[in-house]
Design a protein around this motif. Structure first.
Motif, PDB file in Angstrom:
ATOM      1  N   ALA A  73       0.845  -1.193   0.000  1.00  0.00           N
ATOM      2  CA  ALA A  73       0.000   0.000   0.000  1.00  0.00           C
ATOM      3  C   ALA A  73       0.883   1.245   0.000  1.00  0.00           C
ATOM      4  O   ALA A  73       1.838   1.343   0.778  1.00  0.00           O
ATOM      5  N   VAL A  74       0.550   2.181  -0.863  1.00  0.00           N
ATOM      6  CA  VAL A  74       1.300   3.434  -0.977  1.00  0.00           C
ATOM      7  C   VAL A  74       0.394   4.558  -0.475  1.00  0.00           C
ATOM      8  O   VAL A  74      -0.642   4.840  -1.076  1.00  0.00           O
ATOM      9  N   VAL A  75       0.787   5.178   0.633  1.00  0.00           N
ATOM     10  CA  VAL A  75      -0.031   6.211   1.271  1.00  0.00           C
ATOM     11  C   VAL A  75       0.808   7.481   1.418  1.00  0.00           C
ATOM     12  O   VAL A  75       1.886   7.445   2.036  1.00  0.00           O
ATOM     13  N   PHE A  76       0.317   8.581   0.877  1.00  0.00           N
ATOM     14  CA  PHE A  76       1.009   9.863   0.988  1.00  0.00           C
ATOM     15  C   PHE A  76       0.242  10.802   1.927  1.00  0.00           C
ATOM     16  O   PHE A  76      -0.987  10.796   1.971  1.00  0.00           O
ATOM     17  N   ARG A  77       0.990  11.611   2.659  1.00  0.00           N
ATOM     18  CA  ARG A  77       0.415  12.694   3.450  1.00  0.00           C
ATOM     19  C   ARG A  77       1.435  13.824   3.513  1.00  0.00           C
ATOM     20  O   ARG A  77       2.593  13.597   3.880  1.00  0.00           O
ATOM     21  N   ASP A  78       1.012  15.010   3.107  1.00  0.00           N
ATOM     22  CA  ASP A  78       1.912  16.173   3.099  1.00  0.00           C
ATOM     23  C   ASP A  78       3.186  15.883   2.312  1.00  0.00           C
ATOM     24  O   ASP A  78       4.302  16.234   2.744  1.00  0.00           O
ATOM     25  N   ASN A  79       3.021  15.242   1.169  1.00  0.00           N
ATOM     26  CA  ASN A  79       4.136  14.919   0.265  1.00  0.00           C
ATOM     27  C   ASN A  79       5.152  13.956   0.877  1.00  0.00           C
ATOM     28  O   ASN A  79       6.286  13.868   0.407  1.00  0.00           O
ATOM     29  N   LYS A  80       4.732  13.239   1.912  1.00  0.00           N
ATOM     30  CA  LYS A  80       5.576  12.220   2.516  1.00  0.00           C
ATOM     31  C   LYS A  80       4.890  10.861   2.374  1.00  0.00           C
ATOM     32  O   LYS A  80       3.672  10.787   2.229  1.00  0.00           O
ATOM     33  N   ILE A  81       5.692   9.804   2.442  1.00  0.00           N
ATOM     34  CA  ILE A  81       5.165   8.456   2.238  1.00  0.00           C
ATOM     35  C   ILE A  81       5.126   7.692   3.566  1.00  0.00           C
ATOM     36  O   ILE A  81       6.052   7.794   4.392  1.00  0.00           O
ATOM     37  N   LEU A  82       4.045   6.942   3.773  1.00  0.00           N
ATOM     38  CA  LEU A  82       3.868   6.141   4.983  1.00  0.00           C
ATOM     39  C   LEU A  82       4.712   4.868   4.910  1.00  0.00           C
ATOM     40  O   LEU A  82       4.653   4.135   3.921  1.00  0.00           O
ATOM     41  N   MET A  83       5.474   4.621   5.974  1.00  0.00           N
ATOM     42  CA  MET A  83       6.255   3.391   6.058  1.00  0.00           C
ATOM     43  C   MET A  83       6.171   2.848   7.480  1.00  0.00           C
ATOM     44  O   MET A  83       5.892   3.592   8.436  1.00  0.00           O
ATOM     45  N   VAL A  84       6.407   1.544   7.604  1.00  0.00           N
ATOM     46  CA  VAL A  84       6.393   0.890   8.907  1.00  0.00           C
ATOM     47  C   VAL A  84       7.711   0.145   9.103  1.00  0.00           C
ATOM     48  O   VAL A  84       8.318  -0.328   8.142  1.00  0.00           O
ATOM     49  N   ARG A  85       8.162   0.066  10.354  1.00  0.00           N
ATOM     50  CA  ARG A  85       9.400  -0.657  10.652  1.00  0.00           C
ATOM     51  C   ARG A  85       9.070  -2.109  10.976  1.00  0.00           C
ATOM     52  O   ARG A  85       8.286  -2.403  11.886  1.00  0.00           O
ATOM     53  N   GLU A  86       9.668  -3.010  10.212  1.00  0.00           N
ATOM     54  CA  GLU A  86       9.394  -4.440  10.339  1.00  0.00           C
ATOM     55  C   GLU A  86      10.111  -5.035  11.550  1.00  0.00           C
ATOM     56  O   GLU A  86      11.293  -4.760  11.781  1.00  0.00           O
ATOM     57  N   ASN A  87       9.389  -5.849  12.302  1.00  0.00           N
ATOM     58  CA  ASN A  87      10.007  -6.529  13.437  1.00  0.00           C
ATOM     59  C   ASN A  87      11.093  -7.509  13.002  1.00  0.00           C
ATOM     60  O   ASN A  87      12.069  -7.725  13.724  1.00  0.00           O
ATOM     61  N   THR A  88      10.915  -8.121  11.844  1.00  0.00           N
ATOM     62  CA  THR A  88      11.817  -9.202  11.433  1.00  0.00           C
ATOM     63  C   THR A  88      13.233  -8.725  11.168  1.00  0.00           C
ATOM     64  O   THR A  88      14.199  -9.417  11.492  1.00  0.00           O
ATOM     65  N   ASP A  89      13.394  -7.531  10.568  1.00  0.00           N
ATOM     66  CA  ASP A  89      14.743  -7.066  10.248  1.00  0.00           C
ATOM     67  C   ASP A  89      15.045  -5.661  10.768  1.00  0.00           C
ATOM     68  O   ASP A  89      16.153  -5.148  10.570  1.00  0.00           O
ATOM     69  N   GLY A  90      14.059  -5.015  11.416  1.00  0.00           N
ATOM     70  CA  GLY A  90      14.281  -3.687  11.961  1.00  0.00           C
ATOM     71  C   GLY A  90      14.357  -2.587  10.927  1.00  0.00           C
ATOM     72  O   GLY A  90      14.731  -1.447  11.244  1.00  0.00           O
TER      73      GLY A  90
END
Length: 205
Positions: A73-90
């Protein structure tokens, strides 16, 4: 961009899987099992992964071999992109995961964003479909098609999930360390093209 040894190993696995599924002759079944073992040895030799682990990965696949589908999923807000930090590799990735039986790709994107980031979204646009072998991902025993779907936030608050330890929005030229098994810098760059130009055509291959 995929190394030839990996392409050959996966092709051998695909042939073996189909043969073990559809063949009836006991001698043919023996030959296809031998082909599967060869593909396992190739992967083990080049990835330093125990053969038992690789064989278990292959053994859980039955029927005619087809690519797996990974949805991001590609989510933008204020010209920035949403990302999450994965537990598996940090490291960081677009919210996403394997396609689910019974859900459309758009529904999977919505579900993954909620589970991994806490945001409620709606899917609005297909941005690209690519073959993992054509991109600089680390070697994988599976042949994977990746689907990138743009989503819009409609509610919720940032909240880490069971598989994620942080949620953040990042500028195009200030990306965090990426989980390259899930997404590459070049892929993040071309999804930003859709932000800058809504008429950007769908990427494929």
């Amino acid at each position: 961009m995929e190394p030839k040894w990996l392409t050959w190993a996966k092709q051998l696995q695909s042939i073996a899987q189909a043969g073990l599924t559809y063949s009836k002759d006991v001698y043919d079944l023996e030959r296809f099992e031998l082909i599967r073992n060869i593909s396992t040895e190739i992967l083990s030799e080049y990835t330093d992964t125990d053969k038992t682990v690789i064989k278990d990965l292959f053994a859980n696949e039955t029927g005619y071999a087809t690519p797996k589908v990974d949805i991001r999923a590609v989510v933008f807000r204020d010209n920035k992109i949403l990302m999450v930090r994965e537990n598996t590799d940090g490291e960081w990735s677009l919210p996403g995961g394997w396609g689910d039986i019974g859900l459309t790709p758009g529904e999977v994107a919505v579900k993954e964003v909620k589970e991994e980031s806490g945001f409620d979204v709606r899917s609005v646009k297909l941005m690209g479909v690519c073959d993992k072998k054509c991109h600089p991902h680390p070697p994988s025993p599976y042949h994977v098609y990746k689907i990138f779907i743009q989503c819009e936030i409609i509610g919720g608050q940032p909240k880490e999930g069971l598989e994620t330890s942080a949620v953040g929005f990042f500028e195009e030229h200030q990306l965090p360390p990426l989980s390259n098994a899930r997404n590459t810098e070049s892929q993040i760059n071309w999804v930003f093209k859709h932000l800058h130009n809504p008429q950007e055509p769908v990427y494929f291959d």
